[in-house]
Scaffold this motif. Structure first.
Motif: not given
Length: 93
Positions: A5, A11-13, A15, A25-27, A29, A38, A40-41
């Motif tokens: 993490h 933003k956080e992710m 990965y 990755e899964m981005v 906020n 969520i 983007h993955t």
């Protein structure tokens, strides 16, 4: 498989890294103190078929539970995971 993490600005992710490169990755906020979006993955072709995308979303669900957040899955992949996985319903916004 180690899911890590990190935060990058607003933003956080979550990965997965191999040989110093992010391969999944899964981005997300957090637009408010009680929401997680969520966005983007993405999973590298080398990991296709290993359920890495599901594992990333699952880690996001665990994170949401730990921090009392509700998830808004804008990402179509994450949305499909929520539709197929009823036990994640407690964190769905």
């Amino acid at each position: 498989m180690l899911i890590q993490h990190k935060a990058i600005g607003s933003k956080e992710m979550f990965y997965v890294e191999e040989d110093g490169k992010i391969v999944a990755e899964m981005v997300f906020n957090k637009p408010s103190p009680d929401r997680m979006v969520i966005e983007h993955t993405e999973v590298n072709e080398s990991l296709q078929g290993k359920k890495v995308g599901f594992q990333l979303v699952h880690r996001g669900v665990e994170y949401a539970r730990e921090h009392n957040l509700k998830i808004i899955p804008l990402c179509s992949f994450a949305g499909s995971v929520f539709k197929k996985t009823s036990e994640f319903g407690d964190v769905l916004a």
